[in-house]
Design an enzyme around this catalytic site. Structure first.
Site, mmCIF file in Angstrom:
data_model
loop_
_atom_site.group_PDB
_atom_site.id
_atom_site.type_symbol
_atom_site.label_atom_id
_atom_site.label_comp_id
_atom_site.label_asym_id
_atom_site.label_seq_id
_atom_site.Cartn_x
_atom_site.Cartn_y
_atom_site.Cartn_z
ATOM 1 N N PRO A 1 -18.134 -4.793 10.090
ATOM 2 C CG PRO A 1 -16.261 -6.152 9.757
ATOM 3 C CD PRO A 1 -17.285 -5.350 9.022
ATOM 4 C CE1 TYR B 1 3.234 -3.974 11.691
ATOM 5 C CE2 TYR B 1 1.796 -2.658 13.084
ATOM 6 C CZ TYR B 1 2.659 -2.761 12.007
ATOM 7 O OH TYR B 1 2.952 -1.654 11.255
ATOM 8 C CG PHE C 1 -1.572 1.226 1.626
ATOM 9 C CD1 PHE C 1 -2.146 2.086 0.697
ATOM 10 C CD2 PHE C 1 -1.628 1.581 2.980
ATOM 11 C CE1 PHE C 1 -2.750 3.270 1.087
ATOM 12 C CE2 PHE C 1 -2.231 2.759 3.380
ATOM 13 C CZ PHE C 1 -2.777 3.612 2.433
ATOM 14 N N PRO D 1 -8.271 -9.005 20.692
ATOM 15 C CG PRO D 1 -7.663 -11.260 20.719
ATOM 16 C CD PRO D 1 -8.152 -10.167 19.810
ATOM 17 N N GLY D 2 -6.437 -7.545 23.339
ATOM 18 C CA GLY D 2 -5.398 -6.552 23.633
ATOM 19 C C GLY D 2 -5.539 -5.268 22.827
ATOM 20 C CG HIS D 3 -8.830 -3.024 19.931
ATOM 21 N ND1 HIS D 3 -10.106 -2.989 19.429
ATOM 22 C CD2 HIS D 3 -8.095 -2.265 19.099
ATOM 23 C CE1 HIS D 3 -10.145 -2.254 18.341
ATOM 24 N NE2 HIS D 3 -8.912 -1.788 18.128
ATOM 25 C CE LYS E 1 7.313 -1.568 11.151
ATOM 26 N NZ LYS E 1 7.896 -1.658 9.776
ATOM 27 C CG LEU F 1 -11.860 0.509 9.943
ATOM 28 C CD1 LEU F 1 -12.787 -0.566 10.482
ATOM 29 C CD2 LEU F 1 -11.715 1.629 10.972
ATOM 30 C CB THR G 1 3.839 1.457 13.192
ATOM 31 O OG1 THR G 1 2.570 1.664 13.794
ATOM 32 C CG2 THR G 1 4.544 0.359 13.985
ATOM 33 C CG ASP G 2 0.677 5.209 15.520
ATOM 34 O OD1 ASP G 2 0.598 4.029 15.109
ATOM 35 O OD2 ASP G 2 -0.297 5.990 15.490
ATOM 36 C CD GLU G 3 -0.587 -0.545 15.299
ATOM 37 O OE1 GLU G 3 -0.654 -1.600 15.935
ATOM 38 O OE2 GLU G 3 -1.232 -0.323 14.267
HETATM 39 P P1 NAD Z 1 1.389 -3.719 3.139
HETATM 40 O O1 NAD Z 1 1.025 -4.881 4.013
HETATM 41 O O2 NAD Z 1 0.346 -3.102 2.293
HETATM 42 O O3 NAD Z 1 2.603 -4.127 2.160
HETATM 43 C C1 NAD Z 1 3.745 -4.802 2.613
HETATM 44 C C2 NAD Z 1 4.581 -5.121 1.384
HETATM 45 O O4 NAD Z 1 5.783 -5.789 1.838
HETATM 46 C C3 NAD Z 1 3.892 -6.073 0.416
HETATM 47 O O5 NAD Z 1 4.080 -5.618 -0.917
HETATM 48 C C4 NAD Z 1 4.611 -7.399 0.631
HETATM 49 O O6 NAD Z 1 4.635 -8.220 -0.526
HETATM 50 C C5 NAD Z 1 6.002 -6.931 1.017
HETATM 51 N N1 NAD Z 1 6.733 -7.920 1.815
HETATM 52 C C6 NAD Z 1 6.290 -8.594 2.904
HETATM 53 N N2 NAD Z 1 7.235 -9.432 3.346
HETATM 54 C C7 NAD Z 1 8.316 -9.280 2.538
HETATM 55 C C8 NAD Z 1 9.608 -9.854 2.482
HETATM 56 N N3 NAD Z 1 9.983 -10.789 3.361
HETATM 57 N N4 NAD Z 1 10.473 -9.439 1.539
HETATM 58 C C9 NAD Z 1 10.108 -8.494 0.607
HETATM 59 N N5 NAD Z 1 8.884 -7.941 0.598
HETATM 60 C C10 NAD Z 1 7.995 -8.320 1.550
HETATM 61 O O7 NAD Z 1 2.061 -2.656 4.113
HETATM 62 P P2 NAD Z 1 1.890 -1.075 4.190
HETATM 63 O O8 NAD Z 1 0.614 -0.771 4.841
HETATM 64 O O9 NAD Z 1 2.220 -0.506 2.877
HETATM 65 O O10 NAD Z 1 3.057 -0.713 5.238
HETATM 66 C C11 NAD Z 1 4.372 -0.416 4.796
HETATM 67 C C12 NAD Z 1 5.238 -0.099 5.997
HETATM 68 O O11 NAD Z 1 4.668 0.988 6.734
HETATM 69 C C13 NAD Z 1 5.361 -1.259 6.986
HETATM 70 O O12 NAD Z 1 6.683 -1.332 7.434
HETATM 71 C C14 NAD Z 1 4.426 -0.885 8.102
HETATM 72 O O13 NAD Z 1 4.849 -1.416 9.336
HETATM 73 C C15 NAD Z 1 4.519 0.626 8.084
HETATM 74 N N6 NAD Z 1 3.316 1.293 8.591
HETATM 75 C C16 NAD Z 1 2.105 1.116 7.968
HETATM 76 C C17 NAD Z 1 0.987 1.785 8.448
HETATM 77 C C18 NAD Z 1 -0.350 1.669 7.776
HETATM 78 O O14 NAD Z 1 -1.316 2.266 8.245
HETATM 79 N N7 NAD Z 1 -0.488 0.940 6.682
HETATM 80 C C19 NAD Z 1 1.090 2.603 9.576
HETATM 81 C C20 NAD Z 1 2.337 2.736 10.187
HETATM 82 C C21 NAD Z 1 3.434 2.096 9.686
HETATM 83 P P1 TYD Z 2 -6.607 -1.654 11.151
HETATM 84 O O1 TYD Z 2 -6.992 -1.013 9.873
HETATM 85 O O2 TYD Z 2 -6.493 -3.136 11.205
HETATM 86 O O3 TYD Z 2 -5.276 -0.949 11.639
HETATM 87 P P2 TYD Z 2 -4.482 -1.049 13.075
HETATM 88 O O4 TYD Z 2 -4.880 -2.246 13.792
HETATM 89 O O5 TYD Z 2 -3.075 -1.039 12.625
HETATM 90 O O6 TYD Z 2 -4.839 0.204 13.827
HETATM 91 O O7 TYD Z 2 -7.656 -1.231 12.242
HETATM 92 C C1 TYD Z 2 -7.937 0.122 12.529
HETATM 93 C C2 TYD Z 2 -8.903 0.148 13.691
HETATM 94 O O8 TYD Z 2 -10.150 -0.395 13.262
HETATM 95 C C3 TYD Z 2 -8.453 -0.693 14.864
HETATM 96 O O9 TYD Z 2 -8.822 -0.032 16.069
HETATM 97 C C4 TYD Z 2 -9.229 -1.976 14.713
HETATM 98 C C5 TYD Z 2 -10.521 -1.531 14.061
HETATM 99 N N1 TYD Z 2 -11.166 -2.495 13.150
HETATM 100 C C6 TYD Z 2 -12.524 -2.789 13.290
HETATM 101 O O10 TYD Z 2 -13.221 -2.253 14.179
HETATM 102 N N2 TYD Z 2 -13.082 -3.667 12.418
HETATM 103 C C7 TYD Z 2 -12.365 -4.307 11.432
HETATM 104 O O11 TYD Z 2 -12.940 -5.146 10.678
HETATM 105 C C8 TYD Z 2 -10.978 -3.980 11.291
HETATM 106 C C9 TYD Z 2 -10.146 -4.634 10.231
HETATM 107 C C10 TYD Z 2 -10.419 -3.070 12.181
#
Ligand code: NAD
Ligand code: TYD
Length: 361
Positions: A216, A161, A12, A294-296, A165, A201, A135-137
Site C-alpha cells: 500500500p 502524534y 524499535f 489525512p493531513g499527510h 511530541k 512503512l 522527532t522531526d515531525e
Molecule cells: P516503538 O513504537 O517501536 O516503541 C515504543 C515503546 O514504548 C514500546 O516498547 C512500548 O511498549 C513502550 N511504551 C509505550 N507506552 C508506554 C508507557 N506508557 N510506559 C512505558 N512504556 C511505554 O517506538 P520507536 O519507533 O522505537 O520510537 C522511540 C522514540 O523515538 C519515540 O519517542 C518516538 O517518538 C521517537 N522517534 C521515532 C522515530 C521512528 O522513525 N521510529 C522517528 C523519530 C522519533
Molecule cells: P511511517 O512509517 O508510518 O512513518 P511516519 O508517518 O512517521 O513518517 O510512514 C512513512 C511514510 O510512508 C509516510 O509518508 C506514510 C507512508 N506510508 C505509506 O505510503 N503506506 C503505508 O502503508 C505506511 C504505513 C506508510
C-alpha cells in the site's frame, strides 16, 4: 553515566539503543522500563536478558510512584526517554492514548526526576541528565523548495502524534528553564533497521512483498522522508549523552531523501535479487496506490550541521546498503516476525488501517 534508565526499551529504537550501549559501555547498569504495549517486544532483547548489567522492569511512565521507585532503587543518574505512542496513522484513528503517554507520561517522568534529583538532591546535579528522544515531525511539512529544518525552526506539528511530541519537548525544556533540570533533546528523522514493528512503512512493505500481498502506497507516493539508519541514530544519542551540552537540542537526520514510492520500489528490487525463486517476482507489480493519510506531511528534511560541527557526528550508512541489510534482517528472523503476525491486535490494526483505504480508492 553509570545507572541508566531507558524508557520504552522494548520498542524499535529503544532495543537497538540497549544493544548499542551494552556493546560500547562496560561499566554501566541499565534499566529498561517498558509497559509492553502492542509495540513492546521482549523478543528483541532475548540475547541480553541474562546480561548482569541489564534489568527489565515492566512499568508505565504514567505511574509516578513506579517511576520514582525505579529512580531510587537503581540510583538512576541518566534517563533516556524513548517510551511513546509513535504511529501517525494510529494517532489519527485514536489520538487519546498519544496525549496520555506522550504528554502525561513525559510529564510524570519529569516530575519523578525533579523529585529525585532536585528535591531529594540524591545525586550531584552535574552527574544527572534527562535525555528526551523526539522527532522531526514537530516541525510540520516542507515545500520542495524550502530549506531543511534547523534546531531554531519554529514548531508546527500537523498530526496528533507530532503535536503530542511537540508538547512533550516543550515540557522537557520548561523543566530545564524553570527548575534547572539538566536535559538534552534530540529530534530525529524516520528511522529504519532491525526490530522495527511491521506497521511502519519499510518493514510492512518487506513482509507484505514476501507474502505476495498488496504494497500500500498512500496518495501519489511522492512524500519525502529523511531516512536514518537506527544504528546511526543510536550512535548520535550516545554522543549527545556523553558530549552534548545541558539545555541543548540537536537535529539528527540520515541525509537520504527519496520519495516513498522510490523506497518501495527499491525494496522490491532488493527482494527480486535476494529471493530469485519467489513466485511474486517482480515484486513491484504488487504496488497498490491507496487513499492518502489525512493531513499527510509532504516533505521532511533535517539540517544536521549542529551535531556534525559540535559533536562530530554524521550518518555512516548509505540508504542502499542500509535497506539491503534491513531486508536481509527480516528474512533471517522469521520467528521474530511470525510472533507479531500471529497477534490479534496486529491483525486488527491491519484491517482497521487498510480496509477502508482500499475501499476509498
Ligand atoms: P516503538 O513504537 O517501536 O516503541 C515504543 C515503546 O514504548 C514500546 O516498547 C512500548 O511498549 C513502550 N511504551 C509505550 N507506552 C508506554 C508507557 N506508557 N510506559 C512505558 N512504556 C511505554 O517506538 P520507536 O519507533 O522505537 O520510537 C522511540 C522514540 O523515538 C519515540 O519517542 C518516538 O517518538 C521517537 N522517534 C521515532 C522515530 C521512528 O522513525 N521510529 C522517528 C523519530 C522519533
Ligand atoms: P511511517 O512509517 O508510518 O512513518 P511516519 O508517518 O512517521 O513518517 O510512514 C512513512 C511514510 O510512508 C509516510 O509518508 C506514510 C507512508 N506510508 C505509506 O505510503 N503506506 C503505508 O502503508 C505506511 C504505513 C506508510
Amino acid at each position: 553515566m553509570k545507572n541508566i534508565l531507558v524508557t520504552g526499551g522494548a520498542g524499535f529504537i529503544g532495543s537497538n539503543f540497549i544493544h548499542h550501549l551494552l556493546r560500547v559501555e562496560t561499566d554501566i547498569r541499565l534499566v529498561n522500563a517498558d509497559a509492553l504495549t502492542y509495540a513492546g517486544n521482549l523478543d528483541s532483547l532475548a540475547d541480553v536478558a541474562d546480561d548482569p548489567r541489564y534489568h527489565f522492569v515492566q512499568s508505565n511512565i504514567c505511574d509516578g510512584e513506579q517511576m520514582g521507585a525505579i529512580l531510587r532503587d537503581f540510583q538512576i543518574d541518566t534517563i533516556v526517554h524513548f517510551a511513546a505512542e509513535t504511529h501517525v496513522d494510529r494517532s489519527i484513528l485514536g489520538p487519546r492514548q498519544f496525549i496520555e503517554t506522550n504528554l502525561v507520561g513525559t510529564f510524570t517522568l519529569l516530575e519523578a526526576a525533579r523529585n529525585y534529583w532536585l528535591n531529594e538532591k540524591a545525586l550531584p546535579l552535574q552527574s544527572v541528565r534527562f535525555h528526551h528522544v523526539s522527532t522531526d515531525e514537530v516541525f510540520g511539512s516542507l515545500a520542495l523548495d524550502e530549506p531543511a529544518w534547523t534546531e531554531d525552526t519554529p514548531y508546527a506539528p500537523n498530526s496528533p502524534y507530532a503535536a503530542s511530541k511537540a508538547g512533550s519537548d516543550h515540557l522537557v525544556r520548561s523543566y530545564g528553564h524553570t527548575f534547572g533540570l539538566p536535559y538534552t533533546i534530540t529530534n530525529c528523522s524516520n528511522n529504519y533497521g532491525a526490530y522495527q514493528f511491521p506497521e511502519k512503512l519499510i518493514p510492512l512493505i518487506i513482509l507484505n512483498a514476501l507474502e505476495g500481498k498488496p504494497l500500500p502506497v498512500y496518495g501519489d507516493g511522492q512524500q519525502i522522508r529523511d531516512w536514518l539508519h537506527v544504528e546511526d541514530h543510536c550512535e548520535a544519542i550516545h554522543l549527545v549523552l556523553t558530549k552534548g551540552k545541558n539545555g541543548e537540542t540537536y537535529n539528527i537526520g540520515g541525509e537520504n531523501q527519496p520519495a516513498n514510492l522510490t523506497i518501495v520500489e527499491t525494496i522490491c528490487a532488493i527482494l527480486d535479487d535476494l529471493r530469485r525463486d519467489s513466485p511474486h517476482k517482480p515484486h513491484r507489480n504488487l504496488i497498490q496506490f491507496v487513499a492518502d493519510r489525512p493531513g499527510h506531511d509532504r516533505r521532511y528534511d533535517m539540517d544536521t550541521r549542529k551535531i556534525n560541527a559540535q559533536l562530530g557526528w554524521s550518518p555512516r550508512h548509505t540508504l542502499e546498503q542500509g535497506l539491503r541489510d534491513t531486508v536481509q534482517w527480516y528474512l533471517s528472523n522469521p520467528e521474530w516476525v511470525d510472533a507479531i503476525r500471529q497477534r490479534q491486535e496486529y491483525k486488527g490494526w491491519l484491517d482497521a488501517n487498510y480496509k477502508s483505504r482500499e475501499e476509498k480508492q
